[in-house]
Scaffold this active site. Structure first.
Site, PDB file in Angstrom:
ATOM      1  N   ASP A   1      -4.731   3.296  -2.718  1.00 45.71           N
ATOM      2  CA  ASP A   1      -5.947   3.681  -2.010  1.00 45.71           C
ATOM      3  C   ASP A   1      -6.452   5.009  -2.555  1.00 45.71           C
ATOM      4  O   ASP A   1      -5.695   5.976  -2.626  1.00 45.71           O
ATOM      5  CB  ASP A   1      -5.647   3.841  -0.515  1.00 45.71           C
TER       6      ASP A   1
ATOM      7  N   ASP B   1      -6.828  -6.018   4.418  1.00 46.40           N
ATOM      8  CA  ASP B   1      -6.216  -4.695   4.296  1.00 46.40           C
ATOM      9  C   ASP B   1      -6.419  -3.931   5.604  1.00 46.40           C
ATOM     10  O   ASP B   1      -7.553  -3.691   6.014  1.00 46.40           O
ATOM     11  CB  ASP B   1      -6.903  -3.958   3.133  1.00 46.40           C
TER      12      ASP B   1
ATOM     13  N   SER C   1       0.828  -1.207   0.000  1.00 43.69           N
ATOM     14  CA  SER C   1       0.000   0.000   0.000  1.00 43.69           C
ATOM     15  C   SER C   1       0.863   1.258   0.000  1.00 43.69           C
ATOM     16  O   SER C   1       1.578   1.535   0.963  1.00 43.69           O
ATOM     17  CB  SER C   1      -0.928   0.019   1.213  1.00 43.69           C
TER      18      SER C   1
ATOM     19  N   MET D   1     -12.311   3.938  -2.275  1.00 44.32           N
ATOM     20  CA  MET D   1     -13.131   4.266  -1.103  1.00 44.32           C
ATOM     21  C   MET D   1     -13.906   5.527  -1.458  1.00 44.32           C
ATOM     22  O   MET D   1     -13.617   6.630  -0.992  1.00 44.32           O
ATOM     23  CB  MET D   1     -12.226   4.463   0.127  1.00 44.32           C
TER      24      MET D   1
ATOM     25  N   MET E   1     -11.897  -5.633   4.910  1.00 42.13           N
ATOM     26  CA  MET E   1     -11.144  -4.594   5.628  1.00 42.13           C
ATOM     27  C   MET E   1     -10.932  -5.018   7.072  1.00 42.13           C
ATOM     28  O   MET E   1     -11.882  -5.404   7.752  1.00 42.13           O
ATOM     29  CB  MET E   1     -11.893  -3.256   5.603  1.00 42.13           C
TER      30      MET E   1
ATOM     31  N   HIS F   1      -8.007   0.461  -4.839  1.00 37.99           N
ATOM     32  CA  HIS F   1      -9.059   0.320  -3.826  1.00 37.99           C
ATOM     33  C   HIS F   1      -9.826   1.634  -3.753  1.00 37.99           C
ATOM     34  O   HIS F   1      -9.315   2.619  -3.218  1.00 37.99           O
ATOM     35  CB  HIS F   1      -8.369  -0.034  -2.490  1.00 37.99           C
TER      36      HIS F   1
ATOM     37  N   HIS G   1      -0.834  -1.612  -4.150  1.00 34.44           N
ATOM     38  CA  HIS G   1      -2.186  -1.252  -3.712  1.00 34.44           C
ATOM     39  C   HIS G   1      -2.285   0.271  -3.667  1.00 34.44           C
ATOM     40  O   HIS G   1      -1.490   0.935  -2.993  1.00 34.44           O
ATOM     41  CB  HIS G   1      -2.402  -1.862  -2.328  1.00 34.44           C
TER      42      HIS G   1
ATOM     43  N   MET H   1      -9.415   7.850  -1.967  1.00 37.97           N
ATOM     44  CA  MET H   1     -10.384   8.290  -0.954  1.00 37.97           C
ATOM     45  C   MET H   1     -11.021   9.612  -1.377  1.00 37.97           C
ATOM     46  O   MET H   1     -10.349  10.457  -1.964  1.00 37.97           O
ATOM     47  CB  MET H   1      -9.661   8.491   0.377  1.00 37.97           C
TER      48      MET H   1
HETATM   49  C1  DX5 Z   1      -6.866   2.041   4.792  1.00 37.22           C
HETATM   50  C2  DX5 Z   1      -6.287   1.560   3.494  1.00 37.22           C
HETATM   51  C3  DX5 Z   1      -5.144   0.643   3.611  1.00 37.22           C
HETATM   52  C4  DX5 Z   1      -3.945   1.193   4.329  1.00 37.22           C
HETATM   53  C5  DX5 Z   1      -3.281   0.062   5.046  1.00 37.22           C
HETATM   54  O1  DX5 Z   1      -8.055   2.699   4.548  1.00 37.22           O
HETATM   55  O2  DX5 Z   1      -7.281   0.906   2.724  1.00 37.22           O
HETATM   56  O3  DX5 Z   1      -4.759   0.133   2.340  1.00 37.22           O
HETATM   57  O4  DX5 Z   1      -2.999   1.774   3.493  1.00 37.22           O
HETATM   58  O5  DX5 Z   1      -2.204   0.564   5.757  1.00 37.22           O
HETATM   59  P1  DX5 Z   1      -1.573  -0.217   6.975  1.00 37.22           P
HETATM   60  O6  DX5 Z   1      -0.996  -1.500   6.420  1.00 37.22           O
HETATM   61  O7  DX5 Z   1      -0.532   0.725   7.481  1.00 37.22           O
HETATM   62  O8  DX5 Z   1      -2.667  -0.488   7.960  1.00 37.22           O
HETATM   63 ZN    ZN Z   2      -6.685  -0.161   0.876  1.00 37.12          ZN
END
Ligand code: DX5
Ligand code: ZN
Length: 215
Positions: free
Chosen positions: A34, A174, A7, A67, A136, A65, A32, A36
């Site tokens: 993310d 994740d 990530s 969100m 999650m 991913h 990965h 948002m």
């Molecule tokens: C959180 C993300 C994750 C995040 C995980 O909303 O979807 O992908 O980056 O990070 P760690 O491994 O640090 O929990």
């Molecule tokens: Zn994620």
């Protein structure tokens, strides 16, 4: 073999290309990304331009991913930008089955994610439309949180139900995953571990990736 999806949320945002190169050299399997929107989760970050730039920079599969409350407005843009896997959330108000079908029709692999408080049952009717299920293990929005172990229990019910479909799927977790608890995730049924802070910030990420591959 268990896959590692690194990530980039844990990377220096001014050095994402360097982080992608470092993760590839460390032997991770996927990147990965993310995304948002400040509505579905209380945070904002990467957009399609970052995915397009990463696509030019790395040959690793891009595991995006979303969100987002309204992914329908951006699915095509992210796939054109180079997303290989595109995961949306079950909890959104949109027509999730239609969006999963659209992701596939546009040439990417559809993923379905559920938040820690969403029961496995909510995902069951959607399993035939997804190639990946992301359970999650933290409340989405931020990296560096602690694993919610209870969320892992949903994997076995989902995998049992998907077994009847008779086709290969990926089972992703994740949030809060690191070398110390990765075995729990694998025993629970995960085969793709997303790792941010425990991998990207590690002094030797190749060791971390090798540890996961050896599980
Ligand atoms: C959180 C993300 C994750 C995040 C995980 O909303 O979807 O992908 O980056 O990070 P760690 O491994 O640090 O929990
Ligand atoms: Zn994620």
């Amino acid at each position: 073999m268990i896959k590692v999806s690194a990530s980039l949320l844990a990377a220096d945002p001014l050095a994402l290309g360097e982080a992608a190169t470092r993760m590839q050299a460390a032997g991770v399997d996927w990147l990965h990304v993310d995304v948002m929107d400040g509505h579905f989760v209380p945070n904002l970050n990467f957009g399609p331009a970052v995915v397009a730039a990463l696509r030019q920079h790395t040959s690793l599969p891009l595991d995006v991913h979303l969100m987002l409350d309204h992914p329908e407005e951006y699915i095509e843009t992210f796939i054109r930008a180079g997303a290989d896997w595109l995961t949306i959330h079950q909890e959104i108000a949109a027509d999730v089955p239609a969006l999963l079908r659209r992701i596939r029709a546009l040439g990417a692999r559809p993923g379905l994610s559920i938040k820690p408080d969403t029961p496995a049952q909510a995902a069951l009717p959607l399993l035939p439309l997804a190639d990946l299920v992301l359970v999650m293990t933290v409340h989405p929005g931020f990296g560096g949180q602690k694993l919610i172990p209870g969320a892992l229990g949903k994997l076995s019910a989902l995998r049992d139900a998907a077994g009847a479909l008779g086709r290969p799927m990926h089972w992703q977790v994740d949030g809060g995953i690191g070398p110390e608890n990765a075995v729990l995730a694998v025993q629970a049924g995960a085969d793709v571990l997303v790792m941010g802070s425990a991998l990207v910030s590690a002094p030797n990420p190749a060791d971390v990736a090798a540890q996961i591959h050896a599980l």
